[in-house]
Design an enzyme around this catalytic site. Structure first.
Site: not given
Ligand code: VGL
Ligand code: ZN
Length: 197
Positions: A9, A106, A151
């Site tokens: 990310d 996601k 994450c």
């Protein structure tokens, strides 16, 4: 042994000026770019929410960003609107090298958040990443990126639970750190057998 780098990310919304800026988030770009050539495979993850995602505080009456709520799958932090599909905020940091073998998205199901690159926050809906890695014979993973305590943390713990040999390079991660979440995440990763360096 096949060793993959998983870059979590590294998107504009998690960098300074973004909707859910992680302090120093952009500082991970240079060390990650420098590491990429050391790995057999590079995989990028991308937080990728539809507008109006259920993890956004703006979808919940009388809730503010960083409040908690109860979802059908358990407690969930409510976030500012971030990483909306197709927006500049959801794009990778412009300086990140993106010559990866796979980009795994996601958080695209409206009713469920996904911190981990392996399972959504119900801890049972798979993203398909396990099958991809195992069918390519990848046994060893190094994780870097944003955010250490969300994450990266959940991806690392799931990976260890699935039997991968997992290292997190903390020098190439940055944390949100809500109410001690960074210390809790480091303890959980160590307990799961993740090497933190
Ligand atoms: C993340 C909060 C919400 C992350 C993603 O990438 O750590 N955190 N969505
Ligand atoms: Zn998100």
């Amino acid at each position: 042994m096949t060793h993959a780098l998983i870059v979590v990310d590294v998107q504009n919304d998690f960098c300074p000026g973004g909707a859910l800026a992680v302090p120093g988030g952009d500082e991970v770009v240079a060390p990650i770019n420098a590491m990429m050539d050391e790995f057999d495979t590079v995989i990028l993850t991308q937080d990728w929410h539809p507008a109006g995602h259920s993890s956004f505080a703006s979808e919940h009456d009388s809730k503010n960003p960083f409040d908690m709520t109860d979802m059908h799958y358990g407690p969930q932090v409510l976030w500012p609107d971030h990483c909306v599909q197709g927006t500049e905020g959801a794009s990778f940091h412009p300086d990140l090298k993106t010559h990866a073998d796979l980009v795994i998205r996601k958080g695209f199901r409206p009713g469920i958040d996904s911190y981990s690159a392996f399972f959504e926050n119900d801890q049972k809906t798979p993203t398909g990443l396990e099958g991809y890695l195992k069918s390519r014979g990848i046994t060893k993973l190094t994780l870097v990126g944003l955010a250490t305590d969300f994450c990266v943390h959940f991806s690392a713990v799931d990976a260890a639970r699935l039997g991968f040999d997992v290292t997190v390079r903390l020098d190439a991660c940055r944390a949100i750190d809500l109410d001690g979440s960074l210390a809790a995440a480091e303890a959980a990763m160590r307990d799961a057998g993740v090497a933190l360096i």
